[in-house]
Scaffold this motif. Structure first.
Motif, PDB file in Angstrom:
ATOM      1  N   HIS A   1      -7.251  12.692   0.155  1.00  0.00           N
ATOM      2  CA  HIS A   1      -6.574  11.400   0.050  1.00  0.00           C
ATOM      3  C   HIS A   1      -5.876  11.337  -1.317  1.00  0.00           C
ATOM      4  N   PRO A   2      -4.597  10.925  -1.332  1.00  0.00           N
ATOM      5  CA  PRO A   2      -3.874  10.900  -2.627  1.00  0.00           C
ATOM      6  C   PRO A   2      -4.595  10.114  -3.719  1.00  0.00           C
TER       7      PRO A   2
ATOM      8  N   GLU B   1      -4.926  10.790  -7.822  1.00  0.00           N
ATOM      9  CA  GLU B   1      -4.586   9.769  -8.823  1.00  0.00           C
ATOM     10  C   GLU B   1      -5.769   9.552  -9.767  1.00  0.00           C
TER      11      GLU B   1
ATOM     12  N   PRO C   1      -5.784   2.758  -3.950  1.00  0.00           N
ATOM     13  CA  PRO C   1      -4.667   3.704  -3.889  1.00  0.00           C
ATOM     14  C   PRO C   1      -3.431   3.123  -4.561  1.00  0.00           C
ATOM     15  N   ARG C   2      -2.704   3.975  -5.263  1.00  0.00           N
ATOM     16  CA  ARG C   2      -1.412   3.620  -5.850  1.00  0.00           C
ATOM     17  C   ARG C   2      -1.495   2.794  -7.126  1.00  0.00           C
TER      18      ARG C   2
ATOM     19  N   MET D   1       0.385   9.147  -9.848  1.00  0.00           N
ATOM     20  CA  MET D   1       0.008  10.507  -9.448  1.00  0.00           C
ATOM     21  C   MET D   1       0.257  11.452 -10.632  1.00  0.00           C
TER      22      MET D   1
ATOM     23  N   GLN E   1       0.962   4.233   5.553  1.00  0.00           N
ATOM     24  CA  GLN E   1       1.986   4.752   4.656  1.00  0.00           C
ATOM     25  C   GLN E   1       2.638   3.708   3.760  1.00  0.00           C
TER      26      GLN E   1
ATOM     27  N   TYR F   1       2.328   4.213   0.176  1.00  0.00           N
ATOM     28  CA  TYR F   1       2.977   5.392  -0.380  1.00  0.00           C
ATOM     29  C   TYR F   1       4.470   5.466  -0.066  1.00  0.00           C
TER      30      TYR F   1
ATOM     31  N   ASP G   1       8.441   5.048  -0.445  1.00  0.00           N
ATOM     32  CA  ASP G   1       9.340   5.054  -1.599  1.00  0.00           C
ATOM     33  C   ASP G   1      10.190   3.792  -1.670  1.00  0.00           C
TER      34      ASP G   1
ATOM     35  N   LYS H   1      -2.160  -4.445   0.062  1.00  0.00           N
ATOM     36  CA  LYS H   1      -1.807  -3.109  -0.411  1.00  0.00           C
ATOM     37  C   LYS H   1      -1.175  -3.167  -1.803  1.00  0.00           C
TER      38      LYS H   1
ATOM     39  N   ARG I   1       3.824   1.279  -5.106  1.00  0.00           N
ATOM     40  CA  ARG I   1       4.520   1.843  -6.266  1.00  0.00           C
ATOM     41  C   ARG I   1       5.825   2.475  -5.817  1.00  0.00           C
TER      42      ARG I   1
END
Lengths: 367, 284
Positions: free
Chosen positions: A45-46, A50, A192-193, A197, A237, A240, A242, A294, A297
């Motif tokens: 998991h990202p 991080e 997350p985020r 990263m 998603q 994450y 963009d 959420k 970024r």
């Protein structure tokens, strides 16, 4: 239910901070920073990467090692995960491989984690605030009887080598910095985020230490019958993406959410909404953006008809560029957006969608 | 079947304001509500009681005024309410809270029969930690089922329970055995309206008040501030960004002109973004 609104009386809290006692002798041996690596179905998991980035900074400040903990079924696959951990900053990986650990289950993962902690004694233990991380962190902290701070937005080491974990509270209206003074490890989860990263350092290597799980399948009550992957795979998603476009009450009707979706689609991004839209049932809870939803970024965030309450700001301020569209020139969103336009989102959004569509198709043809 | 539901009275965080000078929470006039996530837990408990028979006991820890919350939950159809209230619980963090609640659940079990299921909401809206549910499960040695989206089957006779649990990237279908602790996901059911009957019953019902001793807490050092390993060192208002948004000024005119001005401003500020957009748009 959850914690008892710990930071509610700031006055009392300030009084408490002077109660620092000497760390009990048996905790003084606790050293090093650990990150629990969330590894499922072949992927890290990202948020774990991080956290390695953040853990690296803490470990350097403490002048100790950074270790990743990978838990799963197959030693070979975990070896691959370990190599990634090294490239993202870990010096060492603790590996627990056992067929019992094929799918996440609370009992064996808690057992593996607490055994590792009791054996190798880390001073800091970080986990992602995912459904898995939160399920595990609460059990591990309770088993170890140590402190756990949820959903931190900043981590630092103070002059006394203590972890200072800052988190929003009361829905983001206030921030508080929490310490676990007399217990080890000092545990924290991060969503997350929230942390950037880190750069991957290809070829960076480290050591793997194996530890076995002292548990048999017969000891475990809960069985995983099956796993049903989300069909709507973009669900996960949003954090994450963009490009993110989100709507608020300025959309006026639930039907106008379509305008947000259309712009997001043209931009190849994802869409979400502010907390009031979730509370009104206009949008699914997992599309809520903000402290209680959420954290995002993206490179570009377009907030359409969102006033910008503190709890929303907390979830979006990591965006590279925030464009706010609001009819109220005094809306708080203009205090933290980079670009703003005082306009009605309902009429501007379709024009923006069309203008972007043309601009992008022209440039696509040219490129 | 005996089901315990843990609920919490919370300030309606949507209405909280922070005093600009003192950085303290301005509680005056902020209404207290049942933590919205707990209502899904309560409804699920009531449904399974209605289907399988038994009783629902609601439990909260809080100041005496939390009795209002309990009465509301009784109105919705809970059978019994226990309010855990004692000065020694003040300032509890999640570890101390789960200790007090788990001890009280033990006492509830001694008094009215051991619980088969303990429900909580997935988290509260004031603390947002989601740590107390797992804490209670671990202390009671109950099987822990968090983020449950649906209970597929529940058989009090065989003690078997099957649930769908929200996991990363999908749903886990888990089979477990009572007693379990379940933290219920939001949006999983629709809260009933209280019936006139239960409203009348609630008005007459007594909310059982327990202090630490009545709840069976032997060691108050494990409660409240003393029993909390975490310490709040600083509380502060989040710092606003120094610089405010650059406002895109456009003359009153067609909305398309505004849109073009917005796009120009975005590309001027972040020149790299156009190539990102082209790449992303191509993939979509």
């Amino acid at each position: 239910m959850s914690d008892a609104a710990k930071p509610s009386p700031p006055a009392a809290a300030a009084g408490r901070s002077s109660m620092k006692k000497e760390l009990p002798e048996h905790f003084k041996a606790y050293r090093h920073v650990w990150v629990f690596i969330e590894y499922e179905r072949g992927n890290i998991h990202p948020v774990s990467l991080e956290l390695l980035g953040e853990g690296r900074k803490l470990a350097d400040k403490l002048d100790v090692e950074l270790a990743g903990v990978v838990i799963g079924a197959e030693a070979e696959a975990l070896h691959e995960a370990a190599l990634s951990c090294f490239e993202y900053g870990a010096d060492l990986v603790y590996r627990v491989a056992d067929p019992i650990l094929a799918h996440y289950r609370n009992e064996p993962f808690t057992k593996a984690m607490t055994d590792l902690v009791n054996t190798y004694k880390p001073e800091v233990l970080l986990l992602g605030a995912t459904t898995l991380g939160r399920d595990l962190a609460g059990s591990v902290a309770t088993t170890l009887l140590t402190g756990l701070t949820a959903d931190c937005t900043a981590l630092a080491i103070d002059d006394e080598r203590s972890l200072a974990a800052t988190r929003p509270t009361f829905g983001g209206s206030l921030m508080c910095t929490i310490h676990t003074l007399n217990f080890r490890p000092q545990m924290a989860t991060v969503r997350p985020r929230v942390m950037p990263m880190p750069e991957r350092q290809a070829g960076r290597i480290g050591r793997i230490a194996d530890h076995s799980l002292s548990m048999a399948e017969e000891d475990i009550v809960t069985k995983v019958l099956r796993f049903v992957p989300d069909r709507d795979s973009d669900k996960a998603q949003l954090a994450y993406a963009d490009i993110v476009v989100a709507g608020g009450l300025g959309l006026r009707t639930p039907e106008n959410l379509r305008l947000v979706k259309e712009l997001a689609e043209v931009l190849g991004g994802d869409y979400g909404g502010s907390r009031p839209l979730v509370q009104k049932g206009w949008i699914e809870a997992d599309r809520q953006i903000g402290q209680t939803g959420k954290t995002i970024r993206p490179k570009l965030y377009i907030a359409a008809g969102i006033s910008g309450a503190v709890q929303h700001r907390v979830g979006v301020e990591g965006a590279d560029l925030i464009l706010a569209i609001n009819t109220d020139a005094n809306a708080p969103i203009f205090d933290f957006a980079h670009l703003g336009i005082v306009a009605d989102a309902v009429s501007l959004l379709p024009a923006l969608t069309e203008a972007f569509r043309q601009r992008l198709s022209i440039n696509r043809a040219a490129s | 079947m005996h089901i315990v539901v843990c609920i919490k009275q919370v300030p309606d965080s949507a209405q909280i304001r922070v005093h600009p000078v003192t950085n303290t929470i301005m509680r005056q006039g902020v209404p207290s509500i049942i933590n919205p996530y707990d209502l899904f837990a309560l409804e699920e408990a009531l449904r399974w009681r209605d289907q399988a028979g038994g009783t629902v006991t609601i439990l909260t820890m809080g100041p005496p005024m939390a009795e209002d919350t309990m009465r509301k939950a009784l109105t919705l159809g809970a059978d019994r309410a226990v309010l855990l209230t004692d000065r020694c619980f003040a300032g509890s963090d999640t570890l101390a809270t789960s200790f007090a609640l788990a001890t009280a659940i033990g006492k509830i079990g001694e008094t009215w029969g051991p619980p088969d299921i303990v429900f909580t909401g997935k988290q509260t809206i004031d603390g947002d930690t989601a740590q107390v549910g797992p804490g209670i499960a671990k202390r009671l040695r109950f099987n822990q089922l968090t983020y449950v989206a649906k209970i597929d089957s529940l058989d009090p006779e065989s003690r078997a329970i099957t649930v769908e649990r929200r996991a990363e990237g999908g749903l886990q279908v888990l089979q477990s055995r009572l007693p379990v602790l379940i933290t219920m996901l939001e949006g999983t059911n629709e809260l009933r309206r209280g019936s006139l009957d239960s409203a009348l019953r609630a008005a007459r019902a007594e909310v059982v008040r327990w202090g630490a001793a009545e709840a069976g807490v032997e060691d108050t050092a494990k409660c409240g501030l003393r029993g909390s390993p975490t310490v709040v060192k600083h509380v502060f208002a989040p710092k606003p960004r120094a610089e405010k948004a650059q406002i895109i000024e456009t003359a009153a005119g067609p909305v398309r002109t505004q849109a073009d001005a917005v796009i120009a401003a975005i590309f001027a500020r972040q020149p790299g973004i156009e190539s990102d957009l082209l790449r992303l748009a191509r993939h979509s």
